[in-house]
Design an enzyme around this catalytic site. Structure first.
Site, PDB file in Angstrom:
ATOM      1  N   ASP A  94      -4.620-103.079 -21.213  1.00  0.00           N
ATOM      2  CA  ASP A  94      -4.169-104.371 -21.706  1.00  0.00           C
ATOM      3  C   ASP A  94      -3.253-104.916 -20.613  1.00  0.00           C
ATOM      4  OD1 ASP A  94      -3.541-106.638 -23.083  1.00  0.00           O
ATOM      5  OD2 ASP A  94      -2.991-105.634 -24.946  1.00  0.00           O
TER       6      ASP A  94
HETATM    7  C1  BGC Z   1      -3.150-109.154 -25.268  1.00  0.00           C
HETATM    8  C2  BGC Z   1      -4.630-108.979 -25.035  1.00  0.00           C
HETATM    9  C3  BGC Z   1      -5.133-110.071 -24.145  1.00  0.00           C
HETATM   10  C4  BGC Z   1      -4.356-110.056 -22.842  1.00  0.00           C
HETATM   11  C5  BGC Z   1      -4.800-111.101 -21.829  1.00  0.00           C
HETATM   12  C6  BGC Z   1      -2.366-109.349 -23.990  1.00  0.00           C
HETATM   13  O1  BGC Z   1      -1.081-109.804 -24.266  1.00  0.00           O
HETATM   14  O2  BGC Z   1      -2.645-108.061 -25.981  1.00  0.00           O
HETATM   15  O3  BGC Z   1      -5.314-108.970 -26.246  1.00  0.00           O
HETATM   16  O4  BGC Z   1      -6.505-109.952 -23.947  1.00  0.00           O
HETATM   17  O5  BGC Z   1      -2.985-110.280 -23.131  1.00  0.00           O
HETATM   18  O6  BGC Z   1      -4.442-112.365 -22.218  1.00  0.00           O
END
Ligand code: BGC
Length: 794
Positions: free
Chosen positions: A708
């Site tokens: 993530d």
């Molecule tokens: C989230 C993800 C997301 C990523 C990119 C993170 O803060 O948990 O689900 O895909 O950001 O935006």
């Protein structure tokens, strides 16, 4: 560093990282685009938004018959999606509830609608930024005069109540969040006092306290969730009876929060112990004989159905007849009660469901629900095996879980279905709930992770014949053969994304780019692969279709619909320049207070897994890639980057990983994203046992695993020489996203290669295997397809 200084340093670092987490993830503000988009997609999303709405209660007030008065400012300031990465799409347009009703020429009390419209225009909603969005809006003060005048024009009132939901922000047991505000209570009681019939429309992202619906004066309640850009049109279709509601709750709605099995076991700063163990959601209520407010899979219709079910060979056959007066669709659910010894089991577990087509009055449809032996297993952590327990398997067909009726049973001899080995078990002991109302201690980890890591080390690849990535794409060379030719700089670069979000290598507003992030990699033919959020549409600077939230889609119980919706998103991705959609999001709704439930599907892993697999199939059928997330147990937003989800290996495998397992086995996603939190003491992005052990080892996942956005720095306890990126790669997590880490630095942090060639350090074989896994996933992307087409046309 002295202890105090060290503490201070960590405190400052945490404050900085918290800020950076939020700042960097907030790529854009939500706005409306100008284009109308594809009419077929709009029609599909309107259908989806209507078919995932749930009619909770109805005494005949709905569908609306004559003139009606519409209350609540959310009619104009409708919530279309959640906030954060999973909702901040620059939507093409958005139809409010009021606009939808006007589009349908609904007989509204026009003076009241105009008053709300004017008041909401004069009181715009302040954009408070990432993680600070207003969770509910102040209501318009309603004069007695306007109330009376409206009641003189119509005898039916519709009150719309709304709630925001969003990433990085939990629900709280407070008015305006999980509970009603005083203003809302007052509005409801005044309206109920003035009108003969009252319906409530709930425009919410997450479930809220619905106990107020027990009031007799409220004749009907329609849960429309947050329905994306077509929300208002879909709501009008339902209120006016153009579409009969056919959604079913994908969660249990409790009467009081305290009734929920996770109450008191959620919201921890450092960790949460999953006390409820395997009794998540309806598994708890059905086993312990407790009646919730609305059970799992509850949902009414404007028509009625009869069901005749019979047990067939490896399946259940169900005949559904529309016995009512209007056309509608019906959901059929299949639950099992497994033998309860030696391993105890819940009273009901969903193992199948189907949804009929649109049935005219009197029409019937025969559905076949297959029974998969895998769904009859329990995970016996004492034997580290999936086991079919000996005894009787009772089958129940519904409707909702409470009213599902027994239709037969069969007997099985005990057998091991699949022998596994211990993975991801808890490292500390804590009590979990048992069926007799007592508790038992979880079985703690005994696996020697260090030895398992050593056994997993691959030999370095032999340098074969020279080849290009083009050779890999056309099948003349393998990804491993190509990886064997990469130098250390390239092996490092491929293991991380480009340094920042909104990478100049991809479409404007992207979440990140991986693959061809170095000129030398691009020269060898490796394309930059563009990643965008998901799940509520494509999050770029360009406008895109805004989808209904995940929970709404789940409530449709319609595999085909979800596949179609995501196929349409896949087609849009090709136009907008996205190769990988960071979706679906499939952590379980463990607690109704998780702020990000709106993105996720359900409290049930079977429903979640089947629908997530459909989303993946839809995206990938269009020729682009899906990236399910967050693997695993990211079911709390508060302190998500530090929180440890502590749970028994059985609950992990049967519940929280099961949804991912179904999604991976059936959807075959090209990518998969780990989560921010720890799982039983290990950050998910360093979790060797979850990634190498279960995901790749047991489920056969052959795609690319990414982190993530940003990850916590840590040293590998089993091999202290391995720090941060080297630790990650040994765990099997292929790519750090985005590549610059929290600090957004524009050069590698050096941690991947620092230990290369040293005792206990990262090995060349690991770096090459890592690259090969990434490259074979890249070979399946649209970016690679485009590169190949270009080559062929040269
Ligand atoms: C989230 C993800 C997301 C990523 C990119 C993170 O803060 O948990 O689900 O895909 O950001 O935006």
């Amino acid at each position: 560093m002295g202890k105090l200084r060290q503490k201070l340093f960590y405190m400052m670092a945490r404050i900085y990282f918290k800020f950076a987490d939020n700042k960097l993830a907030q790529a854009q503000n939500v706005q409306d685009g100008a284009e109308a988009g594809d009419p077929a997609t709009a029609a599909l999303l309107r259908r989806a938004a209507a078919e995932g709405a749930v009619l909770l209660k109805n005494d005949g007030t709905l569908p609306l018959k004559g003139k009606f008065a519409l209350f609540g400012r959310v009619q104009a300031d409708t919530f279309y999606a959640g906030y954060g990465s999973g909702g901040d799409v620059r939507r093409r347009y958005a139809v409010s509830i009021l606009k939808g009703l006007r589009n349908a020429n609904a007989p509204l009390v026009s003076a009241l609608a105009a008053a709300y419209e004017a008041w909401s225009a004069a009181h715009p909603i302040a954009d408070k930024g990432w993680g600070a969005w207003q969770r509910s809006y102040p209501e318009m003060p309603l004069s007695e005069e306007l109330l009376r005048a409206s009641a003189a024009e119509a005898d039916t009132a519709v009150v719309v109540l709304g709630r925001a939901a969003g990433e990085d922000r939990e629900n709280e047991l407070k008015g305006g969040i999980y509970c009603l505000t005083r203003e809302e209570e007052e509005l409801l009681s005044r309206v109920a006092g003035a009108f003969r019939r009252v319906a409530v429309v709930l425009n919410v992202g997450n479930l809220i306290d619905l106990s107020f619906l027990e009031e007799e004066q409220i004749g009907a309640a329609l849960l429309i969730w947050q329905g994306g850009m077509e929300a208002g049109n879909a709501c009008a279709d339902l209120l006016l009876g153009k579409v009969s509601p056919c959604g079913r709750l994908s969660d249990t709605a409790v009467r009081r929060y305290a009734d929920h099995p996770t109450a008191g076991h959620f919201g921890g700063v450092k960790y949460n112990e999953y006390f409820e163990d395997i009794y998540v959601g309806y598994r708890y209520f059905s086993t312990f004989g407790k009646m919730p407010l609305f059970p799992f899979a509850h949902g009414l219709s404007y028509t009625s159905f009869s069901r005749e079910a019979a047990l067939g060979e490896g399946c259940v056959r169900v005949k559904v007849i529309n016995t009512g007066a209007c056309a509608g669709r019906e959901v059929v659910t299949l639950f099992v009660k497994k033998p309860s010894a030696p391993v105890e089991t819940p009273a009901r577990e969903l193992i199948g469901f189907c949804k009929t087509g649109l049935l005219a009055p009197g029409a019937c449809e025969a559905c076949v629900i297959p029974i998969d032996e895998r769904d009859l297993c329990v995970y016996d952590s004492a034997r580290s095996a999936w086991v079919i327990q000996g005894g009787e398997y009772e089958l129940y067909v519904g409707g909702d879980v409470c009213s599902a009726e027994k239709i037969g049973s069969f007997v099985r001899e005990e057998r091991i279905f699949e022998q596994c080995s211990e993975q991801g078990a808890p490292r500390v002991c804590f009590p979990v709930l048992t069926q007799n109302g007592g508790t038992m201690s979880v079985r703690t980890a005994s696996q020697d992770v260090r030895s398992a890591m050593l056994r997993d080390l691959p030999a370095p690849l032999a340098a074969g014949e020279a080849c290009t990535f083009e050779d890999v794409l056309s099948g003349r060379a393998s990804a491993a053969q190509f990886a064997a030719q990469l130098n250390q700089e390239e092996l490092e670069a491929i293991s991380r994304g480009d340094y920042t979000m909104n990478s100049p290598l991809g479409a404007s507003g992207n979440a990140g780019v991986l693959g061809g992030v170095l000129p030398s990699l691009r020269e060898k033919g490796v394309p930059p692969v563009t990643l965008t959020d998901g799940p509520s549409g494509i999050r770029l600077h360009a406008s895109a279709s805004l989808l209904p939230i995940g929970t709404l889609l789940a409530c449709s119980f319609d595999v085909r619909l979800i596949e179609e919706v995501y196929r349409a998103v896949g087609e849009e991705m090709k136009v907008l320049g996205s190769d990988v959609l960071l979706a679906p999001a499939l952590d379980l709704h463990r607690s109704p207070l998780c702020g990000r439930n709106f993105e996720y599907y359900s409290e049930d892993p079977y429903l979640t897994g089947k629908l997530a697999a459909a989303a993946v199939r839809g995206v990938q059928a269009a020729g682009v890639s899906a990236c399910p997330k967050h693997f695993a147990c990211n079911d709390q937003e508060f302190n998500r980057n530090y929180n440890d989800s502590r749970l028994s290996e059985r609950a992990l495998r049967e519940l929280h990983l099961r949804a991912f397992e179904i999604c991976v086995r059936e959807g075959k996603p090209h990518f998969l994203m780990t989560s921010y939190n720890k799982v039983n003491g290990v950050w998910a992005h360093y979790h060797f046992e979850l990634v190498r052990g279960i995901l790749r080892g047991e489920w056969g996942f052959d795609g690319c695993v990414i982190t993530d956005w940003y990850m916590r720095p840590a040293r590998c306890p089993e091999f202290p020489r391995l720090k941060v990126n080297a630790y990650r790669v040994r765990a099997g997590v292929n790519v750090l996203m985005p590549g610059g880490g929290y600090l957004g630095r524009r050069k590698p942090d050096g941690t991947l290669l620092a230990s290369l060639g040293k005792k206990g350090g990262i090995t060349l074989g690991e770096l090459q295997r890592n690259a090969a896994e990434i490259l074979s996933a890249i070979a399946k992307t649209h970016a690679a397809q485009k590169a190949q087409n270009l080559q062929e046309n040269l």
